[in-house]
Design a protein around this motif. Structure first.
Motif, PDB file in Angstrom:
ATOM      1  N   SER A   5      53.080 -20.382 -17.422  1.00 52.80           N
ATOM      2  CA  SER A   5      53.537 -20.186 -16.045  1.00 52.80           C
ATOM      3  C   SER A   5      53.902 -21.488 -15.331  1.00 52.80           C
ATOM      4  CB  SER A   5      52.479 -19.441 -15.241  1.00 52.80           C
ATOM      5  OG  SER A   5      51.318 -20.227 -15.123  1.00 52.80           O
ATOM      6  N   CYS A   6      53.355 -22.609 -15.771  1.00 51.67           N
ATOM      7  CA  CYS A   6      53.749 -23.870 -15.145  1.00 51.67           C
ATOM      8  C   CYS A   6      53.364 -25.035 -16.047  1.00 51.67           C
ATOM      9  CB  CYS A   6      53.135 -24.033 -13.756  1.00 51.67           C
ATOM     10  SG  CYS A   6      51.381 -24.347 -13.764  1.00 51.67           S
ATOM     11  N   TYR A   8      51.297 -27.601 -15.189  1.00 59.70           N
ATOM     12  CA  TYR A   8      50.086 -28.327 -14.776  1.00 59.70           C
ATOM     13  C   TYR A   8      48.858 -27.436 -14.957  1.00 59.70           C
ATOM     14  CZ  TYR A   8      52.099 -26.187 -10.578  1.00 59.70           C
ATOM     15  OH  TYR A   8      52.699 -25.334  -9.686  1.00 59.70           O
ATOM     16  N   LEU A   9      48.820 -26.793 -16.095  1.00 55.00           N
ATOM     17  CA  LEU A   9      47.732 -25.853 -16.395  1.00 55.00           C
ATOM     18  C   LEU A   9      46.499 -26.539 -16.970  1.00 55.00           C
ATOM     19  CD1 LEU A   9      49.989 -23.232 -18.142  1.00 55.00           C
ATOM     20  CD2 LEU A   9      48.711 -22.809 -16.039  1.00 55.00           C
ATOM     21  N   GLU A  10      46.725 -27.557 -17.788  1.00 52.56           N
ATOM     22  CA  GLU A  10      45.612 -28.228 -18.453  1.00 52.56           C
ATOM     23  C   GLU A  10      45.228 -29.506 -17.706  1.00 52.56           C
ATOM     24  OE1 GLU A  10      48.431 -27.349 -19.947  1.00 52.56           O
ATOM     25  OE2 GLU A  10      47.871 -25.763 -21.364  1.00 52.56           O
ATOM     26  N   THR A 205      51.776 -35.790 -12.670  1.00 50.43           N
ATOM     27  CA  THR A 205      51.030 -34.527 -12.612  1.00 50.43           C
ATOM     28  C   THR A 205      51.532 -33.495 -13.613  1.00 50.43           C
ATOM     29  OG1 THR A 205      50.590 -34.861 -10.252  1.00 50.43           O
ATOM     30  CG2 THR A 205      50.380 -32.621 -11.081  1.00 50.43           C
ATOM     31  N   LEU A 210      46.227 -36.394 -15.036  1.00 52.92           N
ATOM     32  CA  LEU A 210      45.382 -35.520 -14.226  1.00 52.92           C
ATOM     33  C   LEU A 210      46.077 -35.249 -12.895  1.00 52.92           C
ATOM     34  CD1 LEU A 210      41.899 -37.223 -14.713  1.00 52.92           C
ATOM     35  CD2 LEU A 210      42.597 -34.987 -15.579  1.00 52.92           C
TER      36      LEU A 210
ATOM     37  N   GLU B 131      51.360 -20.147   0.877  1.00 48.91           N
ATOM     38  CA  GLU B 131      51.069 -21.315   1.719  1.00 48.91           C
ATOM     39  C   GLU B 131      51.911 -22.534   1.353  1.00 48.91           C
ATOM     40  OE1 GLU B 131      48.534 -19.813   0.061  1.00 48.91           O
ATOM     41  OE2 GLU B 131      47.938 -21.217  -1.494  1.00 48.91           O
ATOM     42  N   HIS B 132      52.788 -22.382   0.362  1.00 48.70           N
ATOM     43  CA  HIS B 132      53.715 -23.466   0.028  1.00 48.70           C
ATOM     44  C   HIS B 132      55.001 -23.347   0.840  1.00 48.70           C
ATOM     45  CE1 HIS B 132      51.773 -24.801  -3.937  1.00 48.70           C
ATOM     46  NE2 HIS B 132      50.970 -23.927  -3.393  1.00 48.70           N
TER      47      HIS B 132
ATOM     48  N   ARG D  29      44.829 -21.808 -13.196  1.00 49.94           N
ATOM     49  CA  ARG D  29      45.731 -21.633 -12.068  1.00 49.94           C
ATOM     50  C   ARG D  29      45.573 -22.856 -11.159  1.00 49.94           C
ATOM     51  NH1 ARG D  29      45.165 -16.756  -7.717  1.00 49.94           N
ATOM     52  NH2 ARG D  29      47.114 -17.210  -6.638  1.00 49.94           N
ATOM     53  N   TYR D  31      46.053 -25.411  -7.574  1.00 41.22           N
ATOM     54  CA  TYR D  31      45.871 -25.407  -6.119  1.00 41.22           C
ATOM     55  C   TYR D  31      44.531 -24.870  -5.625  1.00 41.22           C
ATOM     56  CZ  TYR D  31      50.840 -26.120  -6.776  1.00 41.22           C
ATOM     57  OH  TYR D  31      52.047 -26.589  -7.206  1.00 41.22           O
ATOM     58  N   GLN D  33      42.508 -22.606  -6.909  1.00 41.66           N
ATOM     59  CA  GLN D  33      42.210 -21.184  -7.078  1.00 41.66           C
ATOM     60  C   GLN D  33      41.641 -20.892  -8.465  1.00 41.66           C
ATOM     61  OE1 GLN D  33      46.250 -20.239  -6.048  1.00 41.66           O
ATOM     62  NE2 GLN D  33      45.632 -19.430  -4.056  1.00 41.66           N
ATOM     63  N   LEU D 236      47.288 -30.518  -1.061  1.00 42.76           N
ATOM     64  CA  LEU D 236      46.932 -29.434  -1.981  1.00 42.76           C
ATOM     65  C   LEU D 236      47.142 -29.921  -3.416  1.00 42.76           C
ATOM     66  CD1 LEU D 236      45.856 -26.566  -1.656  1.00 42.76           C
ATOM     67  CD2 LEU D 236      48.196 -25.730  -1.771  1.00 42.76           C
ATOM     68  N   ALA D 238      47.621 -30.193  -7.174  1.00 45.25           N
ATOM     69  CA  ALA D 238      48.112 -29.220  -8.150  1.00 45.25           C
ATOM     70  C   ALA D 238      46.979 -28.805  -9.096  1.00 45.25           C
ATOM     71  CB  ALA D 238      49.295 -29.808  -8.930  1.00 45.25           C
ATOM     72  N   LYS D 239      46.350 -29.779  -9.707  1.00 43.55           N
ATOM     73  CA  LYS D 239      45.242 -29.468 -10.621  1.00 43.55           C
ATOM     74  C   LYS D 239      43.932 -29.488  -9.832  1.00 43.55           C
ATOM     75  CE  LYS D 239      47.840 -31.271 -14.516  1.00 43.55           C
ATOM     76  NZ  LYS D 239      47.992 -32.283 -15.556  1.00 43.55           N
ATOM     77  N   ARG D 241      41.362 -27.943 -10.080  1.00 39.53           N
ATOM     78  CA  ARG D 241      40.171 -27.919 -10.922  1.00 39.53           C
ATOM     79  C   ARG D 241      39.435 -29.252 -10.946  1.00 39.53           C
ATOM     80  NH1 ARG D 241      43.222 -27.063 -16.325  1.00 39.53           N
ATOM     81  NH2 ARG D 241      41.466 -27.951 -17.506  1.00 39.53           N
TER      82      ARG D 241
END
Lengths: 340, 340, 340, 340
Positions: A5-6, A8-10, A205, A210, B131-132, D29, D31, D33, D236, D238-239, D241
């Motif tokens: 989906s994008c 910046y998942l990992e 990013t 990170l 919110e983006h 996911r 931001y 979440q 916000l 991106a990662k 986490r």
């Protein structure tokens, strides 16, 4: 569940984590004035083929865009960009929040042309009540564009020429610059970008870090007091070393380019599979992003195993973005291709 | 040389000058808290058929728009309007300067439809990364529109209904409200406007005053501390009496409406002459503004005796605005018609 | 009831009304580009002894201050001024609203010294984390000050010298410039102000006009595109002629200076009466403003016939401002003196 | 060379690096979440003794302050704080950049009193021209203060009471909240803070994290649409986490408190040594920051082995800050004590 989906998942490439680990107990001066940042600046300068660049490390893209743009524009100026530009659609009006109009140009594929930019600027200066309208003060474009399309060297050079003629700086958002420059359609290097743009940033990013973006001010006219702007916009990371050491890792041993090539390669495999299976592409992408139409049913079926990025519905079909990255595993690409 | 280029060419209606003269040496408290302002508020309230309105006198339209819009919106909200809206094209980005995005809708005739507004708002709430993106926080429209077209009561009521359903206030820019409400196509009164809009203003500058706009906050939710906003935006006139006494003059003895009817009547005569002579109109205007195509040669010929408002060139013809006002002399209208 | 509470109680000097009346039906181009504005610019230039000034007519003081200051400062810069400065205390944070810090200096009498300004600027540049603090980008002062005190030519020249050494422009708020320059303590002319300041304004509102301030940009470095800033800040009056013709009246036949002398003369009479009757003055004012302590009882007694300006309570006494103006009638001054 | 110059010299506590490493290839996911953020929210809620808190993870302190303050204030409102407040002196005017005045109160020790806050607010409402002055819209304080001093529960409760009476929210900057709450002088817990403040943040950057602050909105009135504000202010991540997993580590097994206690303990040892050796302290600090006077010679001597934080020169002595942190090694403290 596998996500495409994008990008910046990992977390980050292992070499970055390793550096983080090794440097952890070093004591460093804050705010980007440490040894790692300094070294990263040297590596980036070298990759750009210049030693007169002003380089700052920022945490994220929206922050970088709002800081750069608001630092350059006079209060009554706006920034010219494509209707699809990230600053126009996905930054919650951060540019307007800083006081400036985003002056959009409609495009078919997310790419500006020199002609469009020239017309946009000229139309302002042709207005008899010129001071009643916003003055174009900067041109913003993304390489690759938000639709995954890329500029050629000639196209960018032409736009830069229009900018120069009008004394308006050219700013290139390179959130995915590596993926763009490593596209099989690209005829540019990082050194070309550093020659063409007044200001640009090299995305981290979405490219294996990170977090972090390396902002390069190539035109010294925009360097003065820039760190004040970063601080005022909440972007001066206390432990700036975190940004420096990541870009050290990315720009040593060509890691940045290797990761970009990998992502593009995986995307190409998916792209070719889609074409061979008769899917209609929205733009003929050659970077790590694929925009493709499929039936709502197909998307639903795929969604049991894969997470893709739904963009919008058009009649009975949907537009979906499939994204690879530095972290995409080839076996996951295989699985997706099999399921398409 | 006779000018039909805009509706703020002359000073003010003689009755306004007379009041200015008569009241000159009265000593009054400043900032809109004097007897003339108070009386003008009563007259306007009466004309609106309500006694619960919060009325403020402002110096000009851009100032009024920026003060109202920035006082209502939260930082992350924007204002929805037509692409042709004054706030989008002719206020040097004052709204963006106050931190807010102008969220435009393309229209053929300068008029928004309820459907368009509903779609614009709905598309925001449908975004998965809500919110983006900028949240619609207000709807702005002009009555009459910047193209001289007008809304019917049903059209405005429908838009207001969409606004209410979405908890978004409706703000009506009435820089030329008198000309609009007195149009032969209008089925509304000032009381209708006060019932439909949350906030609106009654234009003075283009309607016979030296300067000044009467801002009416009909929805009390937006009244709190409003005077702070006026002061902060540089709009709290020290000698507020100057604004009050002008609106006293305009709203006593129906002067405001008489002047509007006069301007529209003169415009209608020009309009009919244009039609009979085969000119193509840009919009079929029924207020004091006429947008008409003519050949560049014709404009040049006319320009030896008349000043008209050139808008733009389209191939071999030009779009020209012809404007009447409260001050237009009938004999000058006769001369223009003869010359067309 | 006779008011001495401020200097904008009445309308305008009769010669202004006369011009308004005579020019009323002239048709003029809007936004300050008419013949009256042009003529007023010439008259002011002449009074300043220079022909290279960039002059704009604004409606009010807060608007002028916010437009000038925000047009000059970079985003990370602030404006240095006295704690008592109008921009710091009585403009509802308009400067901060435009994004800039007001950097205050404590003073005993409302006047800055060159030493204080030098120290304020130096302390910024001495900070090791310089970009974490606001950079001084302009010096603002009022002549006369908000406390009715005035600068000598030497004092202003010294401040200007510090400004020049630090590449920081000097901006002088002249809301009551006439009263200040005509003070018996003043050793300056308008030409001195135009030589010393980079930017200043000549107040109209408090000096006999209906409204309006003449902004003079003496240092061309700050002129570029200035009209965009005026428009964006809602300050570009449609019927700009109203401002032009008022300054025509004020600067023909020395009217501006005559009115200033008159106000100061009436204030001097009150001042002398206060001193002879043993009242304690807050500052030894020599312009049209007197700040005086009196008992709360005395103020109450006076308040049955006179309106004075209550500032604050200090133990058992109150600080009161008494203000004369161009419009003060000598017989009213007599009455006040008798009642003191 | 050993540095005691600040508390963000090193990377992060090893448990944080471990989590970063273990979670690296998880797909999440963006931001904020993700699962780690969610878990960290639960841990913080539990530590606050409440389950109705709205918790967001931000990257840095300036960003947090500007986002919170600008989201709460109306355009004409300012934020009340101590003259020494971080937002007033070390954020490059970020609050003013967002449009709001910083309304300062002079304090001897960096701590506000309820009385001072009450007076500051009351003085605004006593102004006869109330809308000409900035309205107090929020109270900001730091716990511990920028001078290392701390509030007692009673002091904070009293301030909160004044805030409540005036409908003004209380915001507590907790960049070093752990060090403050673990001070031997503190009689508060995190749950107390969550009960007293409307909004506060729990610092990570200076308390053992790579970066990050946990913002807690305790008063739901300020939660609405808050994520839009974060995004618009470029905050916000991106990662997200990365922030979540750090606060997971800090709030599991009481790590946050253990690290705070350690830093305070090391500071106490230095503090006691200073006192026993006759050094004069600027404030009698009981957290991880010590402000101490020493001769310029002494500082120079120390500087060959230690990096301390020079604040300013006073006659023949200098004020120096000595800072410990979660990462301070006891043997380095020993060395510093020996050298003092």
């Amino acid at each position: 569940m596998i996500s495409f989906s994008c990008d910046y998942l990992e977390g980050a490439h292992p070499r970055i984590l390793e550096r983080l680990f090794l440097s952890n107990m070093e004591q460093h001066r804050g705010y980007g004035q440490d040894r790692h940042c300094e070294h990263a600046r040297q590596l980036i300068s070298k990759a750009c083929g210049r030693d007169d660049l002003d380089i700052h490390f920022m945490v994220g893209g929206t922050q970088t865009n709002m800081t750069v743009i608001s630092s350059v524009l006079r209060p009554y100026q706006g920034v010219v960009c494509a209707q699809t530009a990230h600053i126009n659609v996905h930054e919650t009006g951060a540019i307007e929040h800083s006081g400036h109009k985003v002056m959009t140009i409609n495009t078919a594929d997310g790419l500006l042309s020199a002609e469009q930019v020239r017309d946009k600027i000229a139309s302002h200066y042709a207005d008899p009540n010129i001071e009643h309208t916003v003055q174009p003060g900067m041109v913003y474009l993304s390489m690759p564009s938000e639709l995954g399309t890329i500029y050629t060297k000639q196209q960018l050079t032409d736009i830069a020429q229009v900018c120069k003629e009008n004394s308006v700086p050219l700013y290139i958002d390179g959130a995915r610059l590596g993926y763009g420059l490593c596209s099989d359609l690209s005829d540019m290097t990082l050194a070309d970008i550093a020659r063409i743009a007044d200001i640009f940033y090299i995305g981290g990013t979405k490219q294996g870090a990170l977090m972090g973006e390396a902002l390069v001010i190539a035109n010294k006219a925009y360097s003065k007091d820039f760190r004040y702007n970063i601080k005022q916009n909440g972007g001066l990371l206390a432990k700036g070393r975190l940004l420096g050491l990541q870009f050290e890792a990315l720009f040593e041993d060509e890691l940045y380019w290797q990761l970009s090539v990998h992502a593009n390669h995986e995307a190409k495999r998916i792209h070719d599979a889609l074409v061979s299976k008769g899917y209609e592409l929205y733009t003929d992408a050659h970077t790590n992003q694929i925009l493709v139409y499929m039936s709502a049913d197909k998307l639903e079926t795929l969604s049991s195993d894969f997470s893709l990025d739904f963009w919008w519905r058009e009649d009975d079909r949907v537009l979906v973005r499939i994204c690879t990255s530095w972290a995409t595993k080839s076996e996951n690409t295989d699985r997706l291709i099999a399921a398409l």
